[in-house]
Structures are given as structure tokens and as C-alpha cells.
Design a protein around this motif. Sequence first.
Motif, PDB file in Angstrom:
ATOM      1  N   GLY A  18      -0.454 -10.905  -1.881  1.00  0.00           N
ATOM      2  CA  GLY A  18      -1.195  -9.730  -2.323  1.00  0.00           C
ATOM      3  C   GLY A  18      -1.524  -8.684  -1.292  1.00  0.00           C
ATOM      4  N   ALA A  19      -1.076  -8.849  -0.074  1.00  0.00           N
ATOM      5  CA  ALA A  19      -1.337  -7.807   0.929  1.00  0.00           C
ATOM      6  C   ALA A  19      -0.588  -6.527   0.551  1.00  0.00           C
ATOM      7  N   ASP A  20      -1.272  -5.394   0.616  1.00  0.00           N
ATOM      8  CA  ASP A  20      -0.599  -4.130   0.316  1.00  0.00           C
ATOM      9  C   ASP A  20      -0.527  -3.211   1.533  1.00  0.00           C
TER      10      ASP A  20
ATOM     11  N   GLN B  35       9.731  -3.130   8.064  1.00  0.00           N
ATOM     12  CA  GLN B  35      10.889  -3.148   7.170  1.00  0.00           C
ATOM     13  C   GLN B  35      10.619  -4.002   5.942  1.00  0.00           C
ATOM     14  N   ALA B  36       9.859  -5.086   6.112  1.00  0.00           N
ATOM     15  CA  ALA B  36       9.474  -5.903   4.966  1.00  0.00           C
ATOM     16  C   ALA B  36       8.595  -5.098   4.007  1.00  0.00           C
ATOM     17  N   ALA B  37       7.644  -4.352   4.564  1.00  0.00           N
ATOM     18  CA  ALA B  37       6.782  -3.521   3.732  1.00  0.00           C
ATOM     19  C   ALA B  37       7.580  -2.433   3.032  1.00  0.00           C
ATOM     20  N   GLU B  38       8.528  -1.845   3.731  1.00  0.00           N
ATOM     21  CA  GLU B  38       9.369  -0.793   3.161  1.00  0.00           C
ATOM     22  C   GLU B  38      10.121  -1.318   1.935  1.00  0.00           C
ATOM     23  N   GLU B  39      10.681  -2.511   2.054  1.00  0.00           N
ATOM     24  CA  GLU B  39      11.455  -3.096   0.954  1.00  0.00           C
ATOM     25  C   GLU B  39      10.589  -3.384  -0.274  1.00  0.00           C
ATOM     26  N   ARG B  40       9.308  -3.636  -0.046  1.00  0.00           N
ATOM     27  CA  ARG B  40       8.416  -4.018  -1.143  1.00  0.00           C
ATOM     28  C   ARG B  40       7.534  -2.868  -1.613  1.00  0.00           C
ATOM     29  N   GLY B  41       7.735  -1.682  -1.076  1.00  0.00           N
ATOM     30  CA  GLY B  41       6.949  -0.536  -1.521  1.00  0.00           C
ATOM     31  C   GLY B  41       5.500  -0.565  -1.071  1.00  0.00           C
ATOM     32  N   LYS B  42       5.225  -1.173   0.075  1.00  0.00           N
ATOM     33  CA  LYS B  42       3.864  -1.259   0.605  1.00  0.00           C
ATOM     34  C   LYS B  42       3.755  -0.455   1.900  1.00  0.00           C
ATOM     35  N   PHE B  43       2.551  -0.404   2.452  1.00  0.00           N
ATOM     36  CA  PHE B  43       2.310   0.343   3.679  1.00  0.00           C
ATOM     37  C   PHE B  43       2.297  -0.586   4.886  1.00  0.00           C
TER      38      PHE B  43
END
Length: 354
Positions: free
Chosen positions: A205-207, A220-228
Motif C-alpha cells: 500500500g505504499a504510494d 523505476q519500480a514506482a514509475e511502473e506502478r504509477g506511484k511517486f
Amino acid sequence: MKKMIVGLLVLFSLAFAASAYAKDVKAAFIYVGPVGDGGWTYAHDQGRIAMAELPFVTKTTFIESVPEGADATRVITGLANKGYNLIFTTSFGFMDSTVEVANRFKDIAFEHCSGYKTTANMGNYFGRFYQGKYLSGIVAGSMTKSDNIGYVAAYPIPEVIRGINAFTIGVREVNPKATVKVVWTQTWFNPGLEKDAADSLLDVGADVLSMHQDTPATLQAAEERGKFAIGNDSDMRQFAPNAFLTAPIWDWGVLYKEFATNVHNDTWTPEEIWAGMETGVVKLAPLSDKVPAAVQTLVAEKQQALMEHKMQVFAGPIKDQAGDVILPTGKTYSDKELLSMNFFVEGVQGSIAE
């Protein structure tokens, strides 16, 4: 007239003596990771490049991806034997190797990054990176919607722990309900493992993600998942243009040019340097336009206060993870306490790994 001529001759003699003692600088760098890591080693190498532009720096070289320990001792010794008169070792784990070699090569200036030991010809240097971590925490705390922030951490040494705590203080200053969950990788450079750790935080649940690693894998992980995400060591927005919010970054060239100039002028002495944001060694990357204007203004105000020494990041009251006050109102931690920090503050979820 005679006095004037004598005076000019004295000045000329002094100038000639100064120039005679001025040294060409040949500098070598030992890196723990590859220069293409996009973070820690990349930032150091940018500092080397800036230093190399000085007219009296006649040669620079670097050896990348040097393991800490016996291999480092061998590599440093090899460079000392090749005639370099200024050697930089740029990872905490190189400290004892640097001490060992410095004690054998007394005529060479050694500078070790992030350690605490010195010798007659070895200084240490670092920056108050926790100041940038605190400011980036304000951004993260303002941008989270779930109040769940993830942090991918390298090793449980005071430098990393201090950064996590400073980040969390910034987060909770603007969002008291938010928490920062820490996952350890026990590596500085392992993009695959870092990405797995980031994904595990996103899965719960981390955004918004932050990290203390040497690569942009977390972003890059955040980019792939649409997060910041918050970067580290260098401005990493090119690796995750949609996820990137900001990053605490290094400008090592500020110190590297100073050290080289002092060696050139024969005025270098070993010091213990812990430079704050006011020196320009530690900076905050420009904030993404996704960050609201009010938050950008707040960050700018806090940064100015830090630079003018009008505030401290670690100022009481500070509570530990159990909610007990460990630093009362009106008190601050000394540098010695900051440099040996081994606890988490309130708001951090996770334990300090072995």
C-alpha cells in the motif's frame, strides 16, 4: 629608489618561492560502485570531472566497483605506488584500508568519505545529507494519499539510520498520521534486489517511496506502478520522469576543488569536514511540478532556515518508536550523537537489521 628595488626583489623572491612549492595535482579515486550507477558513484565522478578542470590538476583516474576490505587495500596501495599525490576513497567501508595505506605513504594526501578516522596525512569528509532527507520527507508527507510511505534502505549504519529518521521527521511534520516502512537490502548496488524491495512496499500500500541506495531502481519500480518516489544522491528524474518528486543530491566538486587547490598550494591539512547545505555540498533537486506550490514554498522556507542555522532537524521533542520522549523540547543532538545514531524515531515501521 634603492629601497624600492630591494622591495621588488623581495616580492619577486617570495612569489618565486611560492610558485616553486606549488604542486601539480595527480588525483585518484576509489569507487565502491560503477560510475554509471546513476547515484552515489556517479555523483562522486561528477565531482572528479569538475576538479579535473582546474589548470594545476594534471591527471585524474578512478577505479570503480572496488570491494570493501582487502581488495580495497590492494587497489589503494597500487595507486599510491603510481605517484598520485591526492587519493580519495569514497565509501565508509574503505576507511580502515585507507588508514593502513596512508600510514605507509606519508607524503600523499588521503581523503576518506563518510568515515570518522584521521591520520597525519588522511582527512575525512562528508555532508549533512540528513538535511536534504528531512526536506524530501516534507514533500513525501505532503504527497501521500494512503499515509503509507516506503523506504528501501541499504545497510543499518548511522548514516542510513540518520537519513531515515530525518526523512520521517519531515514526513510527520506535515502529516502526523503517516508512517514510513523500512525494508533493508544489505547492499549498496543491486538494482534487482532494490526493485524487489520497492515492489514489496508497493504491494502493501505504499504510494510514495524513498530510499538510501546507489541506483534508481526504487524510482523505476514506482514509475511502473504509477506511484511517486524520492531519489537519492543525484537528480534521478530521467529514470522515472512521472514518479520523481525530488532528491537530496551531492555536489562533491565543491570539496574536491578545494582539496586539490590546497594540495597545489601546499596548504592541505587533514580535517574532519561535515558540510551543511549552506556550503553547496548538499542540495535538494528541483521539485517536480506535481508538488503543489504551497509545499514548494514551505520546503524553500525550511531550506533557507537550515542554511542560516535558524533551525535544526533533530530538535526536541523527539520520540522513539514506542512513543517515549527521548529528546525533550529545547534540546538538540550533538554531532557526536548524530554520527552514532542507532535508533528509529516515532513513525518508522521496521527494526534496525543486524
